[in-house]
Scaffold this motif. Structure first.
Motif, mmCIF file in Angstrom:
data_model
loop_
_atom_site.group_PDB
_atom_site.id
_atom_site.type_symbol
_atom_site.label_atom_id
_atom_site.label_comp_id
_atom_site.label_asym_id
_atom_site.label_seq_id
_atom_site.Cartn_x
_atom_site.Cartn_y
_atom_site.Cartn_z
ATOM 1 N N ASP A 139 3.711 57.911 85.078
ATOM 2 C CA ASP A 139 3.436 58.755 83.916
ATOM 3 C C ASP A 139 4.321 58.427 82.720
ATOM 4 O O ASP A 139 3.981 58.771 81.587
ATOM 5 C CB ASP A 139 3.631 60.233 84.282
ATOM 6 C CG ASP A 139 2.479 60.774 85.115
ATOM 7 O OD1 ASP A 139 1.467 60.057 85.260
ATOM 8 O OD2 ASP A 139 2.598 61.893 85.633
ATOM 9 N N THR A 140 5.470 57.811 82.956
ATOM 10 C CA THR A 140 6.428 57.572 81.870
ATOM 11 C C THR A 140 6.714 56.096 81.604
ATOM 12 O O THR A 140 6.953 55.715 80.455
ATOM 13 C CB THR A 140 7.765 58.268 82.180
ATOM 14 O OG1 THR A 140 8.264 57.791 83.443
ATOM 15 C CG2 THR A 140 7.582 59.781 82.252
ATOM 16 N N ALA A 141 6.721 55.282 82.650
ATOM 17 C CA ALA A 141 7.125 53.883 82.481
ATOM 18 C C ALA A 141 6.243 53.098 81.503
ATOM 19 O O ALA A 141 6.777 52.380 80.644
ATOM 20 C CB ALA A 141 7.172 53.173 83.842
ATOM 21 N N PRO A 142 4.908 53.193 81.568
ATOM 22 C CA PRO A 142 4.098 52.445 80.594
ATOM 23 C C PRO A 142 4.402 52.817 79.151
ATOM 24 O O PRO A 142 4.485 51.936 78.278
ATOM 25 C CB PRO A 142 2.660 52.809 80.988
ATOM 26 C CG PRO A 142 2.745 53.173 82.434
ATOM 27 C CD PRO A 142 4.069 53.868 82.573
ATOM 28 N N ASP A 143 4.586 54.121 78.882
ATOM 29 C CA ASP A 143 4.905 54.557 77.516
ATOM 30 C C ASP A 143 6.289 54.073 77.089
ATOM 31 O O ASP A 143 6.486 53.661 75.935
ATOM 32 C CB ASP A 143 4.845 56.083 77.417
ATOM 33 C CG ASP A 143 3.420 56.606 77.460
ATOM 34 O OD1 ASP A 143 2.495 55.823 77.182
ATOM 35 O OD2 ASP A 143 3.229 57.790 77.777
ATOM 36 N N LEU A 144 7.246 54.119 78.010
ATOM 37 C CA LEU A 144 8.597 53.657 77.682
ATOM 38 C C LEU A 144 8.592 52.178 77.347
ATOM 39 O O LEU A 144 9.206 51.746 76.355
ATOM 40 C CB LEU A 144 9.546 53.930 78.852
ATOM 41 C CG LEU A 144 10.960 53.355 78.721
ATOM 42 C CD1 LEU A 144 11.669 53.929 77.489
ATOM 43 C CD2 LEU A 144 11.771 53.634 79.984
ATOM 44 N N MET A 145 7.906 51.382 78.169
ATOM 45 C CA MET A 145 7.895 49.939 77.941
ATOM 46 C C MET A 145 7.118 49.575 76.667
ATOM 47 O O MET A 145 7.474 48.636 75.957
ATOM 48 C CB MET A 145 7.309 49.217 79.154
ATOM 49 C CG MET A 145 8.068 49.504 80.443
ATOM 50 S SD MET A 145 9.876 49.281 80.279
ATOM 51 C CE MET A 145 10.461 50.299 81.644
ATOM 52 N N LYS A 146 6.084 50.350 76.367
ATOM 53 C CA LYS A 146 5.356 50.116 75.116
ATOM 54 C C LYS A 146 6.236 50.446 73.914
ATOM 55 O O LYS A 146 6.233 49.719 72.902
ATOM 56 C CB LYS A 146 4.083 50.958 75.081
ATOM 57 C CG LYS A 146 3.236 50.708 73.839
ATOM 58 C CD LYS A 146 1.942 51.497 73.887
ATOM 59 C CE LYS A 146 1.096 51.216 72.645
ATOM 60 N NZ LYS A 146 -0.188 51.990 72.683
ATOM 61 N N PHE A 147 6.996 51.524 74.022
ATOM 62 C CA PHE A 147 7.903 51.897 72.939
ATOM 63 C C PHE A 147 8.969 50.820 72.736
ATOM 64 O O PHE A 147 9.309 50.468 71.598
ATOM 65 C CB PHE A 147 8.562 53.240 73.243
ATOM 66 C CG PHE A 147 9.481 53.722 72.161
ATOM 67 C CD1 PHE A 147 8.977 54.276 70.997
ATOM 68 C CD2 PHE A 147 10.857 53.613 72.294
ATOM 69 C CE1 PHE A 147 9.821 54.716 69.980
ATOM 70 C CE2 PHE A 147 11.716 54.043 71.297
ATOM 71 C CZ PHE A 147 11.198 54.604 70.131
ATOM 72 N N ILE A 148 9.500 50.290 73.826
ATOM 73 C CA ILE A 148 10.469 49.208 73.718
ATOM 74 C C ILE A 148 9.843 48.006 73.024
ATOM 75 O O ILE A 148 10.460 47.353 72.176
ATOM 76 C CB ILE A 148 10.989 48.814 75.113
ATOM 77 C CG1 ILE A 148 11.897 49.922 75.670
ATOM 78 C CG2 ILE A 148 11.762 47.489 75.064
ATOM 79 C CD1 ILE A 148 12.356 49.692 77.092
ATOM 80 N N ASP A 149 8.582 47.741 73.354
ATOM 81 C CA ASP A 149 7.882 46.583 72.797
ATOM 82 C C ASP A 149 7.674 46.715 71.295
ATOM 83 O O ASP A 149 7.952 45.780 70.528
ATOM 84 C CB ASP A 149 6.542 46.435 73.512
ATOM 85 C CG ASP A 149 5.871 45.095 73.232
ATOM 86 O OD1 ASP A 149 6.512 44.208 72.617
ATOM 87 O OD2 ASP A 149 4.713 44.921 73.639
ATOM 88 N N ILE A 150 7.194 47.870 70.855
ATOM 89 C CA ILE A 150 6.813 47.994 69.453
ATOM 90 C C ILE A 150 7.928 48.525 68.559
ATOM 91 O O ILE A 150 7.877 48.350 67.338
ATOM 92 C CB ILE A 150 5.573 48.890 69.290
ATOM 93 C CG1 ILE A 150 5.880 50.333 69.695
ATOM 94 C CG2 ILE A 150 4.404 48.341 70.090
ATOM 95 C CD1 ILE A 150 4.729 51.308 69.443
ATOM 96 N N ALA A 151 8.946 49.152 69.151
ATOM 97 C CA ALA A 151 9.985 49.781 68.329
ATOM 98 C C ALA A 151 11.364 49.160 68.510
ATOM 99 O O ALA A 151 12.067 48.903 67.526
ATOM 100 C CB ALA A 151 10.063 51.276 68.639
#
Length: 321
Positions: free
Chosen positions: A293-305
């Motif tokens: 529930d959290t890891a995909p969003d965290l990794m996407k945030f790391i990627d784009i931000a």
């Protein structure tokens, strides 16, 4: 909460990283690799035992029962030792490891979940368009972005005890004061709106509330960037009108404030100096880096931000608490 069935994701899990880190992770990998192979010696022994005990029907039945029990035991061992459990096991206690291990672990999580996210987009895209014009949306992960030890902050170590492991009180305030935070004085005088000095990524709103109570002793302004008691519009106004030394967040809310819909651009990392990944484990021992529930969003945030800032400057770092 997220489930723990990552079996379909095994194809993206690079296991080679574990052998380059510490002994504990290497041991997990070795066990996983061994258990993935058929245990021919055990099976052969049981087969021979079955052949040698065929003097009566009762003996044959007993042998068949033993074989069934052996197969069931092997099946259980293979299930617990599959590659999908390697990432979960490595994430447990990762905050206690050295920054070299943390760097490789976070990069593995990053590549794993980003590829899974890209694969999901490909499936959705191709499902919507059955013509030959359907194109894959998979992005390319740049190995030049691979996280390194120097990009991870940590608190000061006690060199007299286990120099490879960090020794500190399990308090986030102690962790920040003992070296993870670049400057406590600048934290309290932070003047940049929309870009907190420290961004703390949590597994849930409940965990975020618990950290807020601990952080109150720092006597600095803390932004609440999670879906509890405040909606997105209020958080947008809060970030635009005030400056916060620390922001306690959940990954999904960070994505919304950074780059989704009307809230796009409300959160910025232009001046942020520390992205702290809170590795608190839930009752199933999942962390923000391993829960579905959290890891995909965290990794996407790391990627784009986060990564764009790391490419531009060396004054932004990760930390794992």
């Amino acid at each position: 909460m997220g489930g723990d069935d990552l079996e379909s994701e095994d194809e993206y899990l690079d296991q080679s990283w574990a052998t380059k880190t510490d002994k504990r992770l290497s041991t997990v990998l070795d066990e996983s690799t061994t258990l993935d192979r058929p245990n021919t010696s055990v099976l052969t022994s049981k087969k021979r035992g079955a052949l040698s005990t065929t003097t009566s029907n009762n003996d044959a039945d007993d042998s068949d029962g033993e074989n069934d029990e052996t197969s069931e035991a092997l099946s259980k061992r293979q299930k617990t030792g599959t590659p999908r459990n390697l990432l979960l096991d490595a994430g447990r206690g990762i905050a206690e490891e050295g920054t070299d291990v943390q760097a490789v672990f976070l990069w593995t999580c990053f590549t794993h979940f980003r590829k899974m996210d890209d694969k999901g987009q490909d499936d959705e895209h191709n499902g919507d368009d059955d013509t030959d014009t359907a194109q894959p949306t998979t992005g390319v992960i740049n190995e030049a972005d691979k996280f390194i030890q120097s990009q991870f902050a940590t608190c000061r170590k006690d060199d007299t005890h286990q120099p490879q492991r960090r020794i500190y009180d399990r308090s986030i305030v102690t962790f920040l004061k003992n070296g993870a935070l670049p400057s406590l004085k600048r934290l309290k005088k932070w003047k940049h709106t929309q870009s907190p000095m420290v961004l703390i990524m949590c597994i849930s709103a409940r965990r975020a509330v618990a950290l807020l109570k601990d952080l109150s002793s720092l006597n600095c302004r803390v932004a609440k960037l999670f879906a509890k008691h405040m909606d997105v519009e209020d958080q947008v106004a809060m970030l635009e009108q005030n400056s916060y030394g620390i922001a306690v967040c959940t990954p999904n809310r960070c994505l919304k404030l950074f780059g989704d819909g009307d809230a796009k651009g409300a959160l910025s990392l232009e001046s942020t100096e520390l992205v702290l990944v809170d590795c608190h484990e839930d009752h199933k021992r999942f962390t923000v880096c391993t829960m579905n529930d959290t890891a995909p969003d965290l990794m996407k945030f790391i990627d784009i931000a986060v990564l764009p800032q790391m490419r531009k400057r060396k004054t932004i770092k990760f930390a794992m608490f």
